[in-house]
Write an enzyme that holds these catalytic residues in place. Sequence first.
Site, PDB file in Angstrom:
ATOM      1  N   SER B  94      47.809 -11.428 -75.974  1.00  0.00           N
ATOM      2  CA  SER B  94      47.862 -12.870 -75.673  1.00  0.00           C
ATOM      3  C   SER B  94      48.496 -13.008 -74.301  1.00  0.00           C
ATOM      4  O   SER B  94      49.647 -13.420 -74.169  1.00  0.00           O
ATOM      5  CB  SER B  94      48.695 -13.603 -76.723  1.00  0.00           C
ATOM      6  OG  SER B  94      48.077 -13.518 -77.972  1.00  0.00           O
ATOM      7  N   MET B 169      41.687 -19.801 -74.067  1.00  0.00           N
ATOM      8  CA  MET B 169      41.320 -20.399 -75.364  1.00  0.00           C
ATOM      9  C   MET B 169      42.393 -20.091 -76.408  1.00  0.00           C
ATOM     10  O   MET B 169      42.776 -20.943 -77.202  1.00  0.00           O
ATOM     11  CB  MET B 169      39.969 -19.847 -75.822  1.00  0.00           C
ATOM     12  CG  MET B 169      39.423 -20.509 -77.064  1.00  0.00           C
ATOM     13  SD  MET B 169      38.804 -22.185 -76.784  1.00  0.00           S
ATOM     14  CE  MET B 169      37.195 -21.848 -76.093  1.00  0.00           C
ATOM     15  N   LYS B 170      42.874 -18.857 -76.393  1.00  0.00           N
ATOM     16  CA  LYS B 170      43.918 -18.472 -77.343  1.00  0.00           C
ATOM     17  C   LYS B 170      45.174 -19.316 -77.102  1.00  0.00           C
ATOM     18  O   LYS B 170      45.828 -19.768 -78.044  1.00  0.00           O
ATOM     19  CB  LYS B 170      44.228 -16.980 -77.171  1.00  0.00           C
ATOM     20  CG  LYS B 170      45.462 -16.466 -77.905  1.00  0.00           C
ATOM     21  CD  LYS B 170      45.210 -16.228 -79.365  1.00  0.00           C
ATOM     22  CE  LYS B 170      46.476 -15.928 -80.166  1.00  0.00           C
ATOM     23  NZ  LYS B 170      47.031 -14.624 -79.921  1.00  0.00           N
ATOM     24  N   THR B 171      45.471 -19.540 -75.841  1.00  0.00           N
ATOM     25  CA  THR B 171      46.658 -20.327 -75.493  1.00  0.00           C
ATOM     26  C   THR B 171      46.489 -21.776 -75.957  1.00  0.00           C
ATOM     27  O   THR B 171      47.423 -22.376 -76.502  1.00  0.00           O
ATOM     28  CB  THR B 171      46.898 -20.275 -73.964  1.00  0.00           C
ATOM     29  OG1 THR B 171      47.023 -18.911 -73.585  1.00  0.00           O
ATOM     30  CG2 THR B 171      48.157 -21.008 -73.577  1.00  0.00           C
TER      31      THR B 171
END
Lengths: 293, 305
Positions: B94, B169-171
């Site tokens: 991440s 997107m993960k954030t």
Amino acid sequence: MTTIGLAGSGETASFVARQLARSHSVRILDTDNGSLHCDGAEQVNNATSLAKGADIIVLCSGSDEVREAMLRRPDWLEAGTADKRILIDMGQGDPDDTRSLAKQLSEVGITLVDAPLHTEDTAAVSEASAIFFGGSATVLDSVRSILEAVCPKVIPCGDAGSGHAMRLVVAAIAACNRLITYECAAMGARNGLTIADMAIVLNKSSGYNSASARVLPALAANERTANVTLGSWANDLTKASVVAMRYGAPMLIATMARSTLDAASNRLGESVTVDRLAGIWEIDSGLPAPGAG
Amino acid sequence: MRVGYIGLGAMGGALARHLIGKFPLSVFDLNQKAVDAFVELGATAAATPAELARNSDVVLLCLPRSSDVEAVLFGPNGVAQGLSSGKIVVDQTSGVPAETRGFARQLEEKGVLLFDAPVSGAMATAIAGTISIIASGPKEAFQRALPVLQSISPNVFHCGERVGNGQTMKTVNNMMNVSCRLATLEVVAMGRKFGLPLEVMTEAINATTARNYTSQGMLPAIAQGRQSTKFWLALQVKDIHQAIGLAAEQRVPMPIGGVARSILQIGLNSLGKEAQLEQMIGVIESMADTKFVDAATNAEFREAK
């Protein structure tokens, strides 16, 4: 056929009246100069006429003043002929006021129950909407079919006032879901993500929430998701904040949401729908408006 | 296809396990116990990241931070020393998108393609092989490595050719999850103070537009006395700092995200570095001076129902 007397105003009251009129005899009292509409319902001019011959009275007003006036001085209900005088408050009151009013009214033979409807889109009321019932199980049994005529999902929450409290909980989280979705999607969009990609990925991941599931695909397709108004949400969040302060709950995020909704309501007007919030994030984040460029 | 995996921590280890028996697998981690566990299952231990890269066609990384990725890629005996043209690096960290793009540019000079493919979901979904993998980067590299990713989970998304979009997107996902989680908990705490039972609030929230990942997972778990998350609180704070940083870089206001960050920071400062995300439940309870579960109230409600 059960005769229902409905006093109220606005889109929600009109929706409730229309739903009830499908299976009941309905008479309506407009408490706000022409904002209550229901084809097939008998219109009356005063509260006494509304109560006369009505089996059940439904109050559905967005105005605290109207609710107060009708509930604090219930003489008009004496015109009713039903054995058990039941008053269903489908508006959004302060839960503690509802508790104390229910107690006072019970002393004069009137049963007050609260059954507010939470919905963001009355056109899709069967999907993610519910009525939160505050009152005894016995009374719920006797009015359940009336409530289910409005919304199929009825959730008993406890004694009088609990329905109003539950709706504030639900309204506050629902508002947070939507504001968080706009805020995070704006951040993603400014960092190069497409709304369409976010609609797919976030809704299959732990970021999922009811707003992201409806709002992101609608933003990508330039469609609407709601007919609930900014003013109504701002009122709900204000009431939730008042309850939080009274009970000593910090509610940091929901209080921020309350401020945001008040600001948005002042900026765009109380009567616009919550879908218009997207435009605020687009402007404040420097994103192009939909369709631009 | 020979595969190498670096970073066998809680998440990386759970992801890498799905590769055992499907590909010739080399592993590297500073924790010898974690390496030994993989060797017992049939993987090969690499002495250094460089050695792992020499023996792999695809190298996957799952590390705490982008700074760790940089050290493993370009430090002494780093992955870059063992890479040659045509090999692929997949960063499942991440991480910080801009830094990952920088790593990709450096490796491109050697003919190596790097793309990011962080994961999103609970540890249970990583173990079950159903976690979401959010990739972005050159389509060619993505397609070649896709069989490896699909061995970890069939839920693979590709969010464009720009390296770092997956991490962005993960954030975004992390920020939405955390903000909704804390908002849900703090409002439910208000409901508890009024006297509403947790179980009926959970039912009401999940029946309506208030529903979210937390109301569907964490609230039922609290009512049943189960744990629903397994994640270091410090890492969650790191993720949220990253989200706030991405917003600030692009001058996007994040007032709610900012409040959520502050609440998490208070939790971390109060609980200490070893705290788990799950312990934020207690923090929210103590902030509101209430308890989510009151056995008496819930039992009374169930009986009335």
